[in-house]
Design a protein around this motif. Sequence first.
Motif, PDB file in Angstrom:
ATOM      1  N   ILE C  76      50.015  32.328  23.629  1.00 51.88           N
ATOM      2  CA  ILE C  76      48.834  32.251  24.502  1.00 51.88           C
ATOM      3  C   ILE C  76      49.176  32.662  25.928  1.00 51.88           C
ATOM      4  CG2 ILE C  76      49.167  29.789  25.028  1.00 51.88           C
ATOM      5  CD1 ILE C  76      45.779  31.598  24.523  1.00 51.88           C
ATOM      6  N   GLU C  77      50.427  32.387  26.316  1.00 52.09           N
ATOM      7  CA  GLU C  77      50.826  32.767  27.667  1.00 52.09           C
ATOM      8  C   GLU C  77      50.828  34.276  27.857  1.00 52.09           C
ATOM      9  OE1 GLU C  77      52.462  30.560  25.754  1.00 52.09           O
ATOM     10  OE2 GLU C  77      52.909  28.762  26.914  1.00 52.09           O
ATOM     11  N   GLY C  78      50.880  34.989  26.740  1.00 49.19           N
ATOM     12  CA  GLY C  78      50.915  36.446  26.821  1.00 49.19           C
ATOM     13  C   GLY C  78      49.541  37.086  26.829  1.00 49.19           C
ATOM     14  N   MET C  79      48.512  36.274  26.822  1.00 42.48           N
ATOM     15  CA  MET C  79      47.164  36.847  26.770  1.00 42.48           C
ATOM     16  C   MET C  79      46.695  37.341  28.132  1.00 42.48           C
ATOM     17  SD  MET C  79      45.513  36.785  23.814  1.00 42.48           S
ATOM     18  CE  MET C  79      43.777  36.689  24.251  1.00 42.48           C
ATOM     19  N   GLU C  80      47.138  36.666  29.178  1.00 44.03           N
ATOM     20  CA  GLU C  80      46.654  37.034  30.510  1.00 44.03           C
ATOM     21  C   GLU C  80      47.132  38.407  30.916  1.00 44.03           C
ATOM     22  OE1 GLU C  80      47.790  32.821  32.070  1.00 44.03           O
ATOM     23  OE2 GLU C  80      47.247  34.098  33.775  1.00 44.03           O
ATOM     24  N   THR C  81      46.364  39.051  31.750  1.00 44.49           N
ATOM     25  CA  THR C  81      46.791  40.326  32.322  1.00 44.49           C
ATOM     26  C   THR C  81      47.073  40.097  33.803  1.00 44.49           C
ATOM     27  OG1 THR C  81      44.562  40.912  33.020  1.00 44.49           O
ATOM     28  CG2 THR C  81      45.189  41.452  30.760  1.00 44.49           C
ATOM     29  N   GLU C  82      47.480  41.189  34.495  1.00 45.37           N
ATOM     30  CA  GLU C  82      47.704  41.029  35.940  1.00 45.37           C
ATOM     31  C   GLU C  82      46.410  40.677  36.649  1.00 45.37           C
ATOM     32  OE1 GLU C  82      50.586  42.965  34.069  1.00 45.37           O
ATOM     33  OE2 GLU C  82      49.085  44.386  34.814  1.00 45.37           O
ATOM     34  N   GLU C  83      45.279  41.082  36.034  1.00 43.41           N
ATOM     35  CA  GLU C  83      44.000  40.800  36.694  1.00 43.41           C
ATOM     36  C   GLU C  83      43.508  39.388  36.431  1.00 43.41           C
ATOM     37  OE1 GLU C  83      43.568  44.078  34.542  1.00 43.41           O
ATOM     38  OE2 GLU C  83      44.974  44.597  36.155  1.00 43.41           O
ATOM     39  N   GLY C  84      44.225  38.666  35.592  1.00 48.24           N
ATOM     40  CA  GLY C  84      43.791  37.299  35.319  1.00 48.24           C
ATOM     41  C   GLY C  84      43.533  37.091  33.844  1.00 48.24           C
ATOM     42  N   LEU C  85      42.607  36.191  33.548  1.00 46.93           N
ATOM     43  CA  LEU C  85      42.334  35.867  32.154  1.00 46.93           C
ATOM     44  C   LEU C  85      41.790  37.077  31.405  1.00 46.93           C
ATOM     45  CD1 LEU C  85      40.623  32.350  32.500  1.00 46.93           C
ATOM     46  CD2 LEU C  85      43.003  32.844  31.945  1.00 46.93           C
ATOM     47  N   ASP C  86      42.227  37.191  30.197  1.00 46.04           N
ATOM     48  CA  ASP C  86      41.734  38.211  29.265  1.00 46.04           C
ATOM     49  C   ASP C  86      40.240  37.964  28.992  1.00 46.04           C
ATOM     50  OD1 ASP C  86      42.641  39.904  26.605  1.00 46.04           O
ATOM     51  OD2 ASP C  86      41.172  38.352  26.117  1.00 46.04           O
ATOM     52  N   PRO C  87      39.446  38.989  28.720  1.00 48.31           N
ATOM     53  CA  PRO C  87      38.008  38.776  28.453  1.00 48.31           C
ATOM     54  C   PRO C  87      37.731  37.757  27.364  1.00 48.31           C
ATOM     55  CG  PRO C  87      38.458  41.104  28.691  1.00 48.31           C
ATOM     56  CD  PRO C  87      39.789  40.412  28.770  1.00 48.31           C
ATOM     57  N   LEU C  88      38.582  37.682  26.351  1.00 52.95           N
ATOM     58  CA  LEU C  88      38.368  36.690  25.303  1.00 52.95           C
ATOM     59  C   LEU C  88      38.575  35.292  25.867  1.00 52.95           C
ATOM     60  CD1 LEU C  88      37.857  36.046  22.317  1.00 52.95           C
ATOM     61  CD2 LEU C  88      40.262  36.550  21.860  1.00 52.95           C
ATOM     62  N   GLN C  89      39.595  35.110  26.675  1.00 55.57           N
ATOM     63  CA  GLN C  89      39.814  33.826  27.320  1.00 55.57           C
ATOM     64  C   GLN C  89      38.628  33.481  28.219  1.00 55.57           C
ATOM     65  OE1 GLN C  89      43.736  35.111  28.887  1.00 55.57           O
ATOM     66  NE2 GLN C  89      44.570  33.213  28.075  1.00 55.57           N
ATOM     67  N   LYS C  90      38.152  34.464  28.961  1.00 51.34           N
ATOM     68  CA  LYS C  90      37.003  34.217  29.848  1.00 51.34           C
ATOM     69  C   LYS C  90      35.784  33.812  29.034  1.00 51.34           C
ATOM     70  CE  LYS C  90      38.019  37.183  33.778  1.00 51.34           C
ATOM     71  NZ  LYS C  90      38.054  38.621  33.994  1.00 51.34           N
ATOM     72  N   ALA C  91      35.612  34.469  27.888  1.00 52.55           N
ATOM     73  CA  ALA C  91      34.454  34.138  27.053  1.00 52.55           C
ATOM     74  C   ALA C  91      34.535  32.694  26.578  1.00 52.55           C
ATOM     75  CB  ALA C  91      34.377  35.095  25.867  1.00 52.55           C
ATOM     76  N   PHE C  92      35.729  32.237  26.226  1.00 52.50           N
ATOM     77  CA  PHE C  92      35.887  30.842  25.819  1.00 52.50           C
ATOM     78  C   PHE C  92      35.485  29.912  26.957  1.00 52.50           C
ATOM     79  CE2 PHE C  92      38.269  29.782  21.804  1.00 52.50           C
ATOM     80  CZ  PHE C  92      38.096  31.001  21.190  1.00 52.50           C
ATOM     81  N   VAL C  93      35.883  30.250  28.164  1.00 49.81           N
ATOM     82  CA  VAL C  93      35.533  29.409  29.314  1.00 49.81           C
ATOM     83  C   VAL C  93      34.021  29.410  29.526  1.00 49.81           C
ATOM     84  CG1 VAL C  93      35.764  29.124  31.810  1.00 49.81           C
ATOM     85  CG2 VAL C  93      37.761  29.756  30.453  1.00 49.81           C
ATOM     86  N   GLU C  94      33.450  30.614  29.534  1.00 51.82           N
ATOM     87  CA  GLU C  94      32.028  30.724  29.867  1.00 51.82           C
ATOM     88  C   GLU C  94      31.108  30.127  28.826  1.00 51.82           C
ATOM     89  OE1 GLU C  94      31.724  34.905  30.617  1.00 51.82           O
ATOM     90  OE2 GLU C  94      33.120  34.660  32.318  1.00 51.82           O
ATOM     91  N   HIS C  95      31.522  30.161  27.562  1.00 51.20           N
ATOM     92  CA  HIS C  95      30.623  29.707  26.493  1.00 51.20           C
ATOM     93  C   HIS C  95      30.857  28.272  26.066  1.00 51.20           C
ATOM     94  CE1 HIS C  95      28.531  33.515  25.591  1.00 51.20           C
ATOM     95  NE2 HIS C  95      29.555  33.982  26.258  1.00 51.20           N
ATOM     96  N   GLY C  96      31.661  27.532  26.811  1.00 48.92           N
ATOM     97  CA  GLY C  96      31.861  26.126  26.472  1.00 48.92           C
ATOM     98  C   GLY C  96      32.627  25.956  25.183  1.00 48.92           C
ATOM     99  N   ALA C  97      33.500  26.914  24.866  1.00 48.77           N
ATOM    100  CA  ALA C  97      34.227  26.850  23.597  1.00 48.77           C
ATOM    101  C   ALA C  97      35.455  25.966  23.678  1.00 48.77           C
ATOM    102  CB  ALA C  97      34.647  28.267  23.184  1.00 48.77           C
TER     103      ALA C  97
END
Lengths: 291, 788, 161
Positions: C76-97
Motif C-alpha cells: 500500500i505504501e507503493g500506491m502513492e505518487t509524487e503528486e500524492g494519493l493515487d486516484p483509487l486511494q482518493k476515491a476511497f477517501v471521497e466515497h466513504g469507503a
Amino acid sequence: MLLPKFEFHEPRSVEDACQILAEIGPEAKPLAGGTDLLVNMKKKLISPKALVSLARVETLKTLEPSGGKLMMGSCVTAARLAESKTVTESFPALAKAGQSLGSPLIRNLATLGGNVISARPAADLPPALMAYGGRVILKGAYGERRLPLRDFFQGPGQTVLRADEILTALVLDEPAPGSGAGYMKLGVRQALEISLVNVAAFLAMDGRDGAVKKARIVLGSVAPTPVRAYSAEEVLMGERPTEALFSRAGEAALKDIAPIDDFRASADYKRAMVAVLTRRALREALEGARP
Amino acid sequence: MPEYDVINRRAPRLDAPDKVSGRAQYINDMTLPGMLYGALVQSPVAHARILGVDTSKARRLPGVRAVVTAEDGGEIPYGVSPARYDETLFCRDRVRYVGDEVAAVAAGDLETALEAASLIQVDYEEIPAVFTVEEAMTEGAPQLHERYPRNVCAEVHQEFGDVEAALMECDLIRSDTFLNKRQDAAFLEPNGCIAHYDLNGFLTLYTSTQVPHYVMRTVAMVLGMPVGKVRVVKPYVGGGFGPKAAANPMELAACLLSRKTGRPVKMNYTREQVFLFSRARHQFKHILTTGVKRDGTLMALKNACYLEGGAYASFGIATVYYAGSLLSAPYRLPSMKYDGWRVYTNKPACGAQRGHGGVAARAAWEQQLDIISEELGMDPVEFRLKNAMRAGDVTCNGFNMSSFGMRECIEAVVEGSRWKEKKGKMPQGKGIGMATGFFVSGAGYPIYRSDTAHSTVVIKLSEDGGTVNVLTGSAEIGQGSDTTMAMIAAEALGVPLDQVRVTSGDTDLSVDLGAYSSRQTLMTGHATKEAAEDLKRQVLEVVGNKLGVAVENMDVKRGLVVFRGDPPDFSALRNQYIKEHRGFTDNPNEKAPLTFKEAARIAYLEKGSMVGTGKYKPGQLGGQFKGATVGTSPAYGPSAQVVEVTVDKETGKVTVDRMTGAHDCGFAINLTSVEGQIEGSLSMGLGEALFEEVKFDEKGRILNANLGEYKIPTALDMPRVKALIVESQEPNGPFGAKEVGEGAIMPTIPAILNAVYDATGVRFHELPLTPERVFMALQETDKEDITK
Amino acid sequence: MKKLISLTINNRPCEVAVEPRQTLLDLLRNDLGLTGTKKCCDMGECGSCTVLLDGNPVNACLVLAVQARGRHVVTIEGMETEEGLDPLQKAFVEHGAVQCGFCTPGMILSARSLLERNPHPEENEIRMALSGNLCRCTGYQKIVEAVQAASESRPLRKEGD
C-alpha cells in the motif's frame, strides 16, 4: 503464528528437486503455492525438516495443448487455469472449478499440483480433473510413472505419491466434439468456501440428439477421496438425456458415497445435495455438449 | 430550519488519508524502545481445578524476563459491572473455560515468549463441565461460581402493566420460541496492546480498545495503582463492535509484566485467541407470547429469555436486562412481562456485541408480529404503522421517545424498496420481508455507579492561526467519531472544517466513557458543542470588550466575525494583528471582514491559553424499579428495513438480493458516515442471519476459531444496500443528532426471516439460516404437506 | 541460517537477510517497517495482508519471504505518487469507503490489480475481485462505489512507471 524452522531448497529442475527429496527423505516436502502446506505448518499439524520449493522450475508451469492432449504443469496456478483460453474453451468445468477455489488471492498462489496432492476430500480441482479422465505424471530419481487420477488418491491427505517423487504434470485428453462437462460447488458463502459437496460431470453424446455414450461423474466431499459415481454413470449409459434420467442418476450416485456428519454439515444433507448437484452438473454438461 | 455550514452534509473522514496510504498506526504497527513480547498461558480444558503451576522451566529459558501467575498479582476481582466482578486476571484455583488465563510471560522476542509459555506446566484436574443452559441450571450441576447458585449469573423479573389481564382482552394470542447462536464480532484487527510502566511509576497502556476510560479504571483497580497514574492511549482501532468495550486479560497481563520488568511489553491476540476471548454475542433463547386485538392493536407481551453466557459475567448483567427492556418500543405496548436468566457455562464469556441484548429479541419478536399480522389478515406494514410510537410517547418501562421517526422510517423503506408493487407478487422462489427496530443513544448511566459526566471535551485554540484542537477521550474505532466531533466543533465555533483537528482516545485528554451503546455522537457531541460555544464566547468577549460591542450582537460564521447591524471599526485590532505578522503573505487586507483568525490571536494576547470546555451528563432517567436504569437513554433511534431474498429450494441456499434500510438518526452530522453505519450494520445482520455461529465440540473447544469456518459475508454475499436517512430532530441531541451505529442492525435478521417465509412458506425459529437448516425445514414441510 | 535475497519493493531494489520460515508479511512489517500491510488471520482467510506479487494480488501471509526473491512486490505504501494519493486511494477517501481502515490496504491493492486488467469492470466483477478481502465495517457498498468511480477516471499505471 510462527512457522517452524526448516531448510529451504530452490532447485531449478525436476531432477534436482527429486534428488533433494531422495536425499533428505520423507521429512522434506515439496512447496508450490503454499496455501495448504504453510497453513498446516502454522497450525503445527506438520513440521517438515526441509521445504523444496518448485517455484523456480519453469517446466512445471507449462500449459500447452499438443497432439490432442493438454499438458498442465503442476505449478500452474488456479488463477491461470481459470483464465486460460485453452482451458476455458476445451475444459470449461476445470476452469469453473479453478474459479471457485478459495478467493482471487488464493487462486494466484494455489497450484494445480498442490490442490491434487493435498488430497483434501473437498478440493475443487480433482473432481473436474477426474471427470475429464485426467492422468498424473509423477517423477522421481527412478524415472517417471503415469496413472489415472482416480488411482492417485488413497484417503484424506493421502496419495500414492512417494516421498521422493514430484507430481510434475496432469494430462487431459482433448474432449471429442459432442461432449461437455459441468462443475457444481455448494458452499455456505459465495467465496472463501470449502465445499460442502462438489460434483463434476462429463458427458459424451452420440450425436446431437443421441444417447449418452460416455459419462463420468465425480463426487467430492462425500467420501475419503473424490469418487467416481459408477452407479450414476450406469444409469446414464445408452440413454437419451432427460430431466428424469438425470434425477435417477443423481439418486443412484448415493450408492457410491460414504458421507460423514461433521461440523460443516450432516451426512443426510450431503446425501441430498449429491443428488441435486449431480443433476445440475449433468445439465451443465449437456449444455456444453450441445452448444 | 437553520442553515448549517459544516454539518448535515457529506464530509471525507479526517482519518481516511492515513488509512488509505498505510500510514495509520494500529497497535501492532507500533514498537517502543526496549520492548518485550508477552504470551499467555491459557487453559486447554473447559473446567478443572488447578493443582499446581510449575514455572521453573519457563523462568530458566534464556531471554525470558518475567513470568507471572496469580501469585504475582492480578487477584483483585474485576469485570464489567461492579455488581458482577467475577473474574480475576489469572486463575488460581480453577479454570472455567478453554482459554481461561493462568499465567503470562515476557521475553525479548515473541518466539521465546511463546516457547516459555509452552514450558509452563499446569497440573489440571478436570472436573465435570456444563455447556448448555439446561445442563447448567440442572439441580446438582457443577457450579462455576459459588456465589451464583444454579449457575444463574443474573436473573430479571419485571412486569409493567398487568399482562394476564391484558391477555384476557386479546382476540389473538400467539407463543413462539426463538434461538440464535453465539456469534463473534469478527473485527479484523485482533486485540493488542503495549504496556509501558515507566521509571517514574506511571503506567501508559496503548491498546486497541473502544473504552480507554473503563480500561484505565480497571487496570488501576486490578494493579492496585492510583487512577491518576494510569494512562490509556488508543491508537487507530480496526473495529470493535462490543468485545473491545472492556478491559481484557491480555491488557492486564501486559501491565503486570511491564511493572515487573520495567520495560514496555507488547501482547497480541492471534485470531484464534480472539475467538477464545469472545465477549461477543450471547446465545439467546426467547419464549415470546404476544396478545393483540382483532384490529391489530398490541396489548401485551410476555418474554422469557435464557442467555447462555459463558464462564464470566462480562456485560451479561446488562445484556439480560436489554433482552427484555428493549422490546417495550417501538410500538405502543401497554403491558409487558419479562423474565430473564443469564446462565454461566464452561465456555468463553459472552458480552456486548452491536445491538447488545436487543438483536435476538428483535429478531424473535418482529417475526412473531409478522405471523400475527398474517393471521389477522393485515399487511405487516399496516400492522407496524398502526402500533408505532410517536415522539412524546413513553414506554411502559419509562423510556421517553423524545424524538421518534418510526413512521417515517417505515414509509421510507416501503417507498425505497417498492414494497407495494412487490409484496404478494414475488416470483417463485423469491420473497420480500420487512421489520423494524429500536435502540438507545447511549446508556443512561455509566457502567460503574458514578456522578461523572459521561463526556468531557477540551478545545484548545492555537495561539495563532485560528485553528483548534479538539481534545477528547472518546474513541474513534472506525465509526467516524473524530470526524463527527470535528464537524460539530467547526459548526459550533463557526469555522471551516479544515481549521479543526481532533486528538482523541487518550485518557489524559478528557473523561469520556468511550464507544459503546452508541453514545458518542449524542454525548461526546454535546460536550464538543458546548466546548466550542464556550471557546467562541471567550474569544468574542475579548473582542467585544475591545470594540464596545455586546457579545450577543456578535457571532462567528465561516471563519469570520459577524456583527448584528453595521460592523464597528475594528481597524485597531487588525493593525495589531498585522504588526505581529510582518513578512506573512496571507495578512487580511484593509477592507476584509474581521476574521476569526485575527480575533483568536487578539484573544490569546489578552488572556493567554484559550481553552473551551464542555461536558455532558444525561438527566435523571428511568423509573425506580430494579434494573430500571438499563435501557434508559437520552434518546432512542427507530429503524426499518425491507429485504428481498431468493431461496434455492433444492439446496436451501438463501441469497439476499436487495436490502433497503432506514434509520432515524435525529440529524445527520456526516451523511456519509451515517450511511456507512447503516450499510455495515446490515452486513453484520446478514452474516448473523445466514452464516455466523461459533461451534463447539463436546469438550467445550471451539471448532471454528478462524475466519474460514466462522463465516462473515464477503463482497459477493452482500447485495447493494439502499441506506435511507430519517431525521426527526432529537431535542436531547446536539443539533438534533442521535445514534446510528447499533440501531440499524436491529431489523435485519427478522426482515430476512420474513422474506424467507414469503419465499418458502416456512418459518424459522433458529439461526443461522444455513442451507442445511433451510433445506431440512423445507423437506419437513413437504413431508407434512404430503401426509395432510 | 539466514539467506540474503534481493527483491523489488515498491519499485525500489531491496536486499535483506531472511530466515526461510519468515513470511513475506513478517518481512514487510517487522524488518522493513512497512506496516501498511496488515496481519489479521495469518492464514489466507481474510485478505488484510494483500500485496501485489509481480502484479498479482496474493496473501502475503502465505508467501515465504524467500519465495519473493527476484520478484516485484507492491504494498500500500507503493500506491502513492509524487503528486500524492493515487486516484483509487482518493476515491476511497471521497466515497466513504474507509471506516476502521484495517481491510483498506488490501482492498485497494486488489482493486488496483482489477483495474489494471479490466479498466471498466461491472459491479459483479468488482465484487468478485474483492471477494478475498473481508470487511466487517462497510458492508462493501462504498468500497464498490469507490472502485467504480476510480474506474471512470483512472489512468492506468503499470509496474515500473
